[in-house]
Design an enzyme around this catalytic site. Structure first.
Site, PDB file in Angstrom:
ATOM      1  CD  GLU A   1      34.040  47.130  45.567  1.00  0.00           C
ATOM      2  OE1 GLU A   1      35.418  47.590  46.434  1.00  0.00           O
ATOM      3  OE2 GLU A   1      33.368  46.155  45.512  1.00  0.00           O
ATOM      4  CG  HIS A   2      39.943  45.498  46.001  1.00  0.00           C
ATOM      5  ND1 HIS A   2      39.924  45.459  46.969  1.00  0.00           N
ATOM      6  CD2 HIS A   2      38.615  45.654  45.970  1.00  0.00           C
ATOM      7  CE1 HIS A   2      39.132  44.737  48.134  1.00  0.00           C
ATOM      8  NE2 HIS A   2      38.709  44.877  47.762  1.00  0.00           N
TER       9      HIS A   2
ATOM     10  CG  HIS B   1      35.736  42.010  45.936  1.00  0.00           C
ATOM     11  ND1 HIS B   1      35.432  40.884  47.022  1.00  0.00           N
ATOM     12  CD2 HIS B   1      35.454  42.852  46.570  1.00  0.00           C
ATOM     13  CE1 HIS B   1      36.252  41.425  48.410  1.00  0.00           C
ATOM     14  NE2 HIS B   1      35.648  42.490  48.105  1.00  0.00           N
TER      15      HIS B   1
ATOM     16  CD  GLU C   1      44.423  45.950  45.608  1.00  0.00           C
ATOM     17  OE1 GLU C   1      43.214  46.435  46.228  1.00  0.00           O
ATOM     18  OE2 GLU C   1      45.129  46.961  46.469  1.00  0.00           O
TER      19      GLU C   1
ATOM     20  CD  GLU D   1      37.703  42.554  51.349  1.00  0.00           C
ATOM     21  OE1 GLU D   1      36.293  42.443  51.355  1.00  0.00           O
ATOM     22  OE2 GLU D   1      37.861  42.877  50.628  1.00  0.00           O
TER      23      GLU D   1
END
Length: 1020
Positions: A105-106, A102, A178, A203
């Protein structure tokens, strides 16, 4: 974006400038026709064609290829669709819960070899006419998709995406921004405490604020405990700080190679050009390697297991004593057997879908719980499928009762099987889904085949829905006990069975906070003075980097001149059968008829208004005419794609003090069933059964439970709706009918012991609104079926009571409405905040509306993104213009007052003109993404029907966008964003905040307070 959440909710054609492919229909058709002529073994730009298969039920031809040098796989879907799609997917299998795929990905999207600027992905959002741009992290794959209707834009985005995925810079500062970092609370204050920061960190804290998400994650981890699925691919907040920058880089090296990649292209652009670009930009620079990213099969259990977990109490749930969740889950077969996967999907729907399903009858109707447990039904998202069934909102003592009912229900199904009409209804829905067109069809296909393809199954077989359905029908025909034997095999005799129980714990939130604090203190306590100084210096370095002006000249961009000056004009016709206004829009709908109707509710008794959403929710679920609710549900499934009603509030596009209030009825069906669809509507309008107290109680509990859970997932939307309610009468009504006020109202009703007073109110609403007095209708249908559809509609209208006044849209005038400046804190025990500030502006037709739309885009992408997401660590934030309001927002935000300060500073930034002419042009491009966004055939003409917004008015508005200049924006910022010039209101949803406790200007609303409706100005 963490796809593990999206997949649970993914149940997911505008204009292209005429110089491009859409203008040259012959060129587009040629690209699609050429795909049909490829042959297995043919070589194209380094690729070898493996298979070419027409799939007529989806109106497409699929081409499967393999790159000879790298073994990269590629599927191309040739279809007459201008909304072209690209994606590259990679199998990403984490072996811990640090969130490495994850965060990668960022970070991948934060700068690359060819595009070294910071966040080229976000910068391209305003340099493109994309119809979709994002990236997804699932449990075992990561996907980078985009779509656009513009051929040049496609190539621009392709170059950025490919460079980002395969040649990212993966800078340490980007990882810190991130992913996570230790940093002083006040970056430039060495004396302030060191805390955790990071976009993904916040998040995931927000994601796990939802008990539903907590349960779903535990379910996966517990049912698949032996490999990658036992971990949290999105990142467990307390494990995220264990991820190092070096481990991130190692994960990229191991997983982001073309030999581990699956490329997907879709639409009417030529395949050859796609292959040429992908090969030259990426694949020609790599050699084939052996990647070991496969997921082994889960070792099967010899006996069932039980797991008990905890969550935080849901303060918005109706009953604090009934918040336990329990389910029974089974590991099934591998998903690469597409027929077995299809069969299990059908069985899952037969078991759980709708009031006629056995588990609905045995679990929902007795009122033991509020709704099915999270993840109920069949899931084919992982390498091996699973089925789960249970209840949430039950008393803890009722857990054994639920488990017994589940066992008994399976036994009953094995003994009795499924009624044929249930099977027919489900197969009908599959047929209808193949014909029903959506604006993001190509993207939907990419996601639908991702799991099978990711585990080396046949993606093309997964697309052959009709073939699998016909095979299913044949098995059922040849073996009357085919389905019963499958149920026995997978559920009765399956020892890989998990009983998962989740019990709320009063101190859960405090314990999570304590563990986070202990983790922080543990990490800080072992830091040397030199390491602390390095943390301070890195914080300053990151802040300096975030504030640096950027040279974006390396990024490709479209120009405003690439956009057609004239928008699409949609041909519609109008008639007035029985004096009822009817709009007809003839479109190529693939044999599907779409129906909408609006019933005016402007004269509805004020005391009944709060019950309008409940009325809409239960209208098609209570029974009608001679049918009880089960029979009605069955008929709806057999003849339509669903029949819905929703409360409707639409702004006047000329007067900020006027709005329409009503109910929107919607349905669609195969052309052959149009008469039946309108017959069902006739039964509902003329004989809805609003008498069954137990049935209403069940539906209310389910609705209240769903609303309560939605606040944690969509808190920013609720904050925006609430703040706006103080400024315009339309926004005030939207808050009453769909905001926090409605959540509380539903909670109050769900807590009632006797709902018969509610039934009485619903009956009064039906009497006032279910007639043809003030109704208008629309139909979208193919030219060959249009008149038949209108004829069937006339028969429906003739069956209704009342006498139409022939009026179209009826607006409520609220000239006495007074906007007020309010600040509200809705206290909910989330670990993050949802913040909104709204300002009164102008309606759609005002010349400043277009200017303010461009201004809002500038605020979002040129100021707020950097301050709220990059520097502040929130998952998202920005500004929107619409409905006569400019609305700021932030999402999963660790801050409140700091964010509100940035909202104000963004206004200062705009008034001082700290943006360039090129920034303005980029903002216009982004605005046109929405203006020219994809519209499916069933939705054409909807603006005219719902808002009386003509194509001519839209064209005027369109031309105003082209004319917006920098000085216009500065002047508008002075007029509308100067403090005191316009009424404004603030709402944030989140935990207790010292600032709102000590500042008397804030209205604090506790989650434990009454559900009373707001006043005229919208106070909860």
């Amino acid at each position: 974006m963490n796809m593990s959440m999206i997949l649970q909710n993914w149940k997911m054609l505008g204009r292209l400038y005429r110089k491009g492919c859409s203008a040259n229909r012959h060129f587009c058709s040629r690209a699609v026709q050429t795909a049909k002529k490829y042959e297995a073994g043919q070589c194209i730009h380094g690729y070898r064609v493996e298979k070419v298969e027409p799939i007529p039920e989806l109106y497409l031809t699929a081409v499967k290829l393999e790159h000879e040098g790298t073994a990269a796989q590629h599927i191309h879907i040739a279809r007459e669709d201008r909304n072209n799609v690209f994606s590259v997917g990679l199998r990403t299998t984490p072996l811990d819960s640090t969130g490495v795929p994850h965060i990668l990905e960022h970070t991948t999207l934060c700068g690359s070899e060819k595009f070294p600027c910071r966040d080229p992905f976000f910068k391209m959002l305003t340099r493109s006419l994309s119809t979709f741009m994002n990236a997804f992290t699932a449990s075992d794959w990561t996907m980078y998709p985009f779509s656009t209707q513009n051929a040049q834009d496609f190539e621009n985005l392709l170059s950025v995406y490919l460079d980002a995925v395969f040649y990212p810079q993966l800078r340490e500062l980007d990882f810190m921004q991130e992913g996570w970092r230790l940093e002083h609370q006040v970056v430039n204050d060495h004396g302030s405490p060191i805390v955790f920061k990071g976009v993904v960190f916040n998040e995931m804290k927000g994601a796990f604020a939802s008990p539903e998400q907590v349960y779903a994650q535990h379910l996966q981890n517990s049912l698949y405990p032996s490999h990658t699925y036992s971990h949290v691919s999105g990142g467990q907040p307390l494990s995220i700080p264990d991820l190092t920058w070096e481990k991130l880089r190692q994960f990229h090296a191991a997983h982001y190679h073309p030999s581990n990649a699956r490329f997907y292209t879709y639409g009417n652009l030529p395949l050859e050009r796609h292959l040429e670009l992908i090969d030259s930009l990426v694949l020609s620079r790599f050699s084939r390697v052996n990647t070991d990213t496969s997921v082994p099969d889960q070792q099967r259990w010899s006996k069932p297991r039980t797991v008990t977990v905890n969550c935080a109490p849901d303060n918005m749930a109706p009953n604090p004593d009934r918040q336990t969740t329990v389910s029974v889950s089974y590991l099934l077969s591998g998903i690469t057997d597409t027929f077995e996967d299809c069969t299990l999907s059908i069985i899952g729907s037969l078991l759980t879908s709708g009031p006629t399903s056995p588990f609905y009858q045995s679990l929902i109707e007795p009122g033991i719980g509020a709704d099915f447990s999270p993840s109920t039904g069949y899931s084919g998202d992982l390498k091996e499928g699973a089925f789960s069934i249970g209840l949430q909102g039950i008393a803890e003592d009722d857990v054994p009762i639920v488990e017994d009912i589940i066992r008994e229900t399976f036994d009953k199904v094995i003994e009795e099987g499924f009624p044929q009409e249930r099977i027919d209804a489900l197969l009908h829905n599959i047929e209808l889904s193949l014909r029903h067109q959506t604006s993001n069809f190509g993207l939907g296909l990419a996601v639908s085949i991702a799991a099978v393809w990711n585990h080396d199954g046949s993606a093309l077989d997964a697309l052959k829905v009709t073939k699998n359905v016909e095979k299913f029908k044949q098995h059922v025909k040849e073996d009357p006990k085919f389905l019963q034997n499958k149920v026995k095999q997978y559920f009765k005799e399956n020892t890989h069975k998990l009983n998962l129980i989740m019990v709320p714990k009063e101190k859960y939130k405090l314990e999570v906070e304590k563990k986070e604090d202990e983790k922080l203190q543990q990490m800080v306590s072992i830091l040397t003075d030199d390491e602390k100084q390095k943390i301070y210096n890195k914080g300053l370095e990151l802040a300096e980097k975030q504030n640096e002006p950027e040279d974006l000249s390396c990024l490709p961009t479209l120009r405003i001149s690439d956009i057609e000056k004239r928008g699409e004009f949609i041909q519609v016709s109008h008639s007035t059968p029985l004096n009822v206004p009817v709009q007809l829009c003839e479109q190529p709908t693939n044999g599907v008829t779409y129906f909408k109707a609006v019933a005016d509710a402007s004269n509805l008794d004020t005391a009944l208004l709060p019950y309008l959403p409940i009325f809409c929710n239960v209208l098609a679920q209570m029974g009608a005419g001679q049918m009880d609710f089960r029979e009605l549900s069955q008929e709806i499934q057999l003849k339509t794609g669903g029949m819905s009603a929703a409360s409707l509030v639409t702004n006047s596009h000329t007067d900020p003090l006027s709005y329409e209030q009503g109910i929107l009825f919607s349905s669609y069906c195969l052309d052959r069933n149009t008469s039946d669809m309108f017959s069902i509507w006739s039964e509902i309008f003329n004989g809805v059964k609003l008498t069954a107290i137990d049935r209403l109680s069940t539906l209310v509990k389910m609705a209240a439970n769903e609303l309560a859970m939605s606040v944690a997932q969509s808190g920013h939307s609720y904050a925006m709706t609430h703040a706006s309610s103080f400024l315009t009468p339309a926004a005030h009504m939207k808050e009453r009918l769909g905001g926090i006020s409605q959540v509380r109202h539903m909670k109050q009703i769900a807590e009632m012991q006797d709902v018969s007073p509610v039934l009485e109110k619903l009956a009064l609403i039906a009497k006032q609104l279910l007639n043809k007095n003030s109704i208008r209708c629309s139909i979208n249908a193919s030219p060959e079926h249009a008149q038949k559809s209108v004829n069937h509609l006339e028969t429906f209208l003739a069956s209704l009571s009342g006498s139409s006044r022939g009026a179209g849209r009826i607006l409520i005038q609220k000239s006495d409405f007074t906007a007020t400046c309010e600040k509200t804190h809705v206290e909910l025990p989330f670990p993050v905040n949802y913040v909104s500030k709204c300002l009164e502006t102008v309606p759609y037709t005002h010349p400043d509306s277009a200017v303010l739309s461009v201004l809002a885009t500038l605020l979002k992408w040129k100021y707020l993104h950097k301050e709220i997401r990059e520097k502040g660590g929130a998952y998202g934030g920005g500004a929107n213009m619409g409905g006569g309001l400019l609305t700021y927002y932030s999402y999963r935000d660790p801050h409140v007052m700091q964010t509100l300060e940035q909202f104000d500073k963004s206004a200062d930034w705009a008034r001082s003109g700290q943006f360039s002419d090129s920034d303005v042009n980029e903002a216009k491009l982004f605005v046109f993404q929405g203006v020219d966004g994809p519209i499916s055939p069933g939705e054409k003409g909807v603006d005219l029907f719902l808002q009386a917004l003509t194509d001519e008015a839209k064209q005027v508005h369109r031309e105003q966008f082209f004319d917006v200049q920098k000085n216009d924006i500065i002047q508008a910022a002075h007029r509308y964003l100067t403090p005191g010039n316009r009424p404004s209101a603030i709402t944030f949803i989140g935990p207790e905040n010292p600032a709102t406790v000590t500042d008397s200007s804030w209205v604090r609303v506790s989650e434990t307070e009454s559900s009373d409706m707001p006043s005229q100005q919208g106070v909860v």
